[in-house]
Design an enzyme around this catalytic site. Structure first.
Site, PDB file in Angstrom:
ATOM      1  N   TYR A  72       0.852  -1.198   0.000  1.00  0.00           N
ATOM      2  CA  TYR A  72       0.000   0.000   0.000  1.00  0.00           C
ATOM      3  C   TYR A  72       0.881   1.237   0.000  1.00  0.00           C
ATOM      4  O   TYR A  72       1.906   1.274   0.694  1.00  0.00           O
ATOM      5  CB  TYR A  72      -0.903   0.029   1.244  1.00  0.00           C
ATOM      6  CG  TYR A  72      -2.328  -0.316   0.900  1.00  0.00           C
ATOM      7  CD1 TYR A  72      -3.047   0.493   0.007  1.00  0.00           C
ATOM      8  CD2 TYR A  72      -2.948  -1.435   1.419  1.00  0.00           C
ATOM      9  CE1 TYR A  72      -4.343   0.185  -0.347  1.00  0.00           C
ATOM     10  CE2 TYR A  72      -4.247  -1.756   1.064  1.00  0.00           C
ATOM     11  CZ  TYR A  72      -4.943  -0.941   0.182  1.00  0.00           C
ATOM     12  OH  TYR A  72      -6.216  -1.249  -0.168  1.00  0.00           O
ATOM     13  N   GLU A  74      -0.560   4.866  -0.404  1.00  0.00           N
ATOM     14  CA  GLU A  74      -1.367   6.071  -0.650  1.00  0.00           C
ATOM     15  C   GLU A  74      -0.514   7.309  -0.399  1.00  0.00           C
ATOM     16  O   GLU A  74       0.341   7.324   0.484  1.00  0.00           O
ATOM     17  CB  GLU A  74      -2.608   6.053   0.240  1.00  0.00           C
ATOM     18  CG  GLU A  74      -3.551   4.952  -0.198  1.00  0.00           C
ATOM     19  CD  GLU A  74      -4.820   4.878   0.614  1.00  0.00           C
ATOM     20  OE1 GLU A  74      -5.033   5.748   1.464  1.00  0.00           O
ATOM     21  OE2 GLU A  74      -5.590   3.934   0.384  1.00  0.00           O
ATOM     22  N   ASP A 249      -7.066  14.975 -23.448  1.00  0.00           N
ATOM     23  CA  ASP A 249      -7.077  13.535 -23.168  1.00  0.00           C
ATOM     24  C   ASP A 249      -6.445  12.844 -24.378  1.00  0.00           C
ATOM     25  O   ASP A 249      -7.057  12.735 -25.437  1.00  0.00           O
ATOM     26  CB  ASP A 249      -8.528  13.080 -22.965  1.00  0.00           C
ATOM     27  CG  ASP A 249      -8.640  11.582 -22.733  1.00  0.00           C
ATOM     28  OD1 ASP A 249      -7.643  10.866 -22.955  1.00  0.00           O
ATOM     29  OD2 ASP A 249      -9.732  11.122 -22.345  1.00  0.00           O
ATOM     30  N   THR A 278      -3.987   7.078 -21.196  1.00  0.00           N
ATOM     31  CA  THR A 278      -3.843   5.697 -20.767  1.00  0.00           C
ATOM     32  C   THR A 278      -2.423   5.291 -21.147  1.00  0.00           C
ATOM     33  O   THR A 278      -1.731   6.013 -21.877  1.00  0.00           O
ATOM     34  CB  THR A 278      -4.837   4.756 -21.474  1.00  0.00           C
ATOM     35  OG1 THR A 278      -4.716   4.964 -22.875  1.00  0.00           O
ATOM     36  CG2 THR A 278      -6.260   5.019 -21.030  1.00  0.00           C
ATOM     37  N   LYS A 281      -2.719   1.807 -24.870  1.00  0.00           N
ATOM     38  CA  LYS A 281      -3.266   1.816 -26.238  1.00  0.00           C
ATOM     39  C   LYS A 281      -2.094   1.925 -27.216  1.00  0.00           C
ATOM     40  O   LYS A 281      -1.292   1.005 -27.311  1.00  0.00           O
ATOM     41  CB  LYS A 281      -4.295   2.926 -26.373  1.00  0.00           C
ATOM     42  CG  LYS A 281      -5.492   2.726 -25.454  1.00  0.00           C
ATOM     43  CD  LYS A 281      -6.565   3.758 -25.668  1.00  0.00           C
ATOM     44  CE  LYS A 281      -7.814   3.443 -24.877  1.00  0.00           C
ATOM     45  NZ  LYS A 281      -7.916   4.141 -23.607  1.00  0.00           N
ATOM     46  N   ARG A 287      -2.104  -1.927 -18.624  1.00  0.00           N
ATOM     47  CA  ARG A 287      -3.388  -1.242 -18.469  1.00  0.00           C
ATOM     48  C   ARG A 287      -3.261  -0.207 -17.361  1.00  0.00           C
ATOM     49  O   ARG A 287      -2.915  -0.542 -16.229  1.00  0.00           O
ATOM     50  CB  ARG A 287      -4.441  -2.309 -18.111  1.00  0.00           C
ATOM     51  CG  ARG A 287      -5.833  -1.811 -17.826  1.00  0.00           C
ATOM     52  CD  ARG A 287      -6.401  -1.131 -19.033  1.00  0.00           C
ATOM     53  NE  ARG A 287      -6.382  -1.975 -20.193  1.00  0.00           N
ATOM     54  CZ  ARG A 287      -7.392  -2.725 -20.621  1.00  0.00           C
ATOM     55  NH1 ARG A 287      -8.525  -2.703 -19.988  1.00  0.00           N
ATOM     56  NH2 ARG A 287      -7.280  -3.458 -21.701  1.00  0.00           N
TER      57      ARG A 287
HETATM   58  N1  DSN Z   1     -12.423   1.765 -23.730  1.00  0.00           N
HETATM   59  C1  DSN Z   1     -11.596   2.764 -24.348  1.00  0.00           C
HETATM   60  C2  DSN Z   1     -11.807   2.823 -25.800  1.00  0.00           C
HETATM   61  O1  DSN Z   1     -12.140   1.785 -26.341  1.00  0.00           O
HETATM   62  O2  DSN Z   1     -11.653   3.853 -26.405  1.00  0.00           O
HETATM   63  C3  DSN Z   1     -11.803   4.073 -23.719  1.00  0.00           C
HETATM   64  O3  DSN Z   1     -12.611   3.993 -22.621  1.00  0.00           O
END
Ligand code: DSN
Length: 489
Positions: A72, A74, A249, A278, A281, A287
């Site tokens: 942990y 935090e 974003d 994120t 991607k 993730r």
């Molecule tokens: N789930 C992601 C996407 O497919 O774009 C974003 O939330």
């Protein structure tokens, strides 16, 4: 007895570790081990065109399988609510330093568990940092956990009146950009801008008009399903004119930023006050999420946990560090450039065969197949494509009348297949496979209601067999994780 251990290739330590872990899981929890292997086989046998997915390296995956998960921590590096965080501090600091270097950011916060969490941290940080109304300044300077119930309610009401201006869902914005069923639209007054109905492109003049009228605290740029570049310099101009904070974003395209494909006015860091992403991607890591920001927001962002987030996941933060290290290597630039070449080849291939794609092309990793002129839903196309071994997801297209469940489009992304080594010729062939399916796809009739189904479909078996075998033949040349010698079953 060893189930997965390789007989060859023993020099590769990642392979040995990975297969040994599977061996072990097979002994302690065969049901789980079998599903992990089944998932691998499924991914090996399909063309992954989910625009938000990729294949992370074995190093990224291995960094997550260890005792860091027990800790942990935090708080943030060197300022924790728990004892014994020295090593986690070093790991998180290393990940944050690498993220800063990769994106030329002033400050990096690498704890968010997802892009949605990163967005919440960013939205709250902006509120805490920027809302200047009588009473709020004093309240927001206090630690939130020190507020009385009445003070907290006062703060909540003041924050609630602030306006968020983001891209609408059907135009490609994300749920967290102010979609009415998302908490972003409950904690803020959410207003949206659309793409231009004719060109399907962002219209900066129109965004400026809406911004002048609505006076947002936050102008949010970024998308989950917009296939073109964003001019962040223009977005910043609009934000400055109305006194808004520019939040970007870049969850979908952070790999293209890191890989140097998006530069100048298309690189968000210089222009945005705060940027979220994120890490899994186009960036091809574990993730997770992160927030990058100007120093002004650093203190507020660092309060993400416990303000918004549950306990940080140090094992995932370790894997983020590996991901950033990989993205800093010179071959990542080539990878990022190939993602875009591939999506452009895919878009061309679809269009030359008579299919429509949103904006007639793409500048990034994604292509939006537009089915509005066909008697089909995105749901039917998604299911039929999955049947023949193409994994892609249905998605709304601009001004979609079929809603987010059925949709009139399919989103295709090339980040994963580029990792697998495919190039423009293969994309053209995939366009041929997709076209073969879509051209021969019909909605099924729901007999009891005498209506056409929005989900069930008819695809001639011979066509399906042909398409499936084209997929298999293509995949034979591009094995997934070939170093993991796990036999097909
Ligand atoms: N789930 C992601 C996407 O497919 O774009 C974003 O939330």
């Amino acid at each position: 007895m060893s189930q997965f251990h390789p007989t060859k290739n023993l020099k590769n330590s990642a392979v040995i570790a990975y297969l040994a872990a599977l061996d072990h899981l097979k002994l302690v929890a065969p049901e789980i081990a079998d599903q992990i292997v089944a998932e691998l086989q499924d991914q090996r046998r399909s063309l992954k065109l989910i625009a938000s997915e990729n294949y992370s390296s074995l190093s990224v995956q291995l960094a997550m399988g260890n005792l860091l998960t027990d800790k942990y921590c935090e708080g943030y590096p060197y300022h924790r609510f728990y004892a014994g965080c020295e090593h986690v501090d070093a790991i998180e600091q290393r990940a944050a330093d690498l993220a800063k270097q990769l994106f030329s950011a002033d400050h990096a916060y690498v704890q968010p568990h997802s892009g949605a969490d990163a967005n919440l941290v960013a939205l709250w940080s902006i509120l805490i940092q920027r809302v200047q109304q009588p009473g709020i300044e004093k309240l927001s300077k206090k630690n939130l956990d020190e507020l009385s119930v009445d003070e907290y309610e006062q703060l909540r009401q003041l924050l609630n009146r602030q306006t968020l201006l983001g891209l609408s869902l059907h135009s490609g914005g994300h749920l967290t950009h102010g979609y009415r069923h998302n908490v972003s639209a409950k904690m803020l007054r959410a207003v949206s801008y659309d793409v231009d109905p004719k060109t399907q492109l962002l219209d900066y003049g129109r965004i400026a008009e809406i911004a002048r009228k609505e006076k947002p605290l936050i102008l949010l740029a970024g998308y989950s399903a917009y296939p073109r570049l964003i001019d962040f310099a223009k977005m910043r101009e609009i934000a400055d004119e109305v006194g808004a904070v520019l939040m970007v974003d870049m969850a979908h395209f952070s790999g293209l930023v890191a890989g140097g494909v998006f530069k100048g006015v298309h690189h968000p860091i210089e222009y945005a006050h705060i940027v979220t992403s994120t890490t899994h991607k186009t960036l091809r890591g574990p993730r997770g999420g992160m927030v990058l920001c100007k120093n002004e927001f650093a203190d507020a962002v660092n309060k993400g946990c416990p303000l918004i987030l549950g306990g940080p996941l140090p094992h995932v933060i370790a894997a983020k560090a590996i991901c950033f290290q990989e993205a800093l290597a010179s071959d990542f630039k080539d990878y990022a450039a190939r993602i875009v070449k591939n999506s452009q080849a895919l878009a061309e291939g679809l269009m030359k065969r008579g299919l429509k794609v949103v904006t007639n092309g793409t500048d990034n990793h994604l292509v939006l197949l537009d089915l509005t002129e066909l008697p089909l839903t995105g749901r039917q196309a998604e299911l039929a494509l999955r049947e023949i071994g193409v994994t892609a997801n249905r998605n709304m297209v601009p001004f979609d009348t079929k809603g987010p469940w059925y949709t009139a489009g399919v989103r295709l992304g090339t980040a994963a297949l580029t990792t697998r080594g495919m190039g423009p010729d293969q994309m053209d062939h995939i366009a041929h496979i997709i076209h073969t399916v879509i051209r021969n796809l019909k909605p099924a009739t729901i007999e009891e209601r005498g209506k056409l189904s929005l989900a069930r479909y008819i695809l001639d078996e011979a066509i399906a067999i042909r398409a499936r075998s084209m997929v298999s033949e293509l995949l034979e040349h591009y094995p997934l994780y070939p170093e993991l010698k796990i036999e097909e079953r």
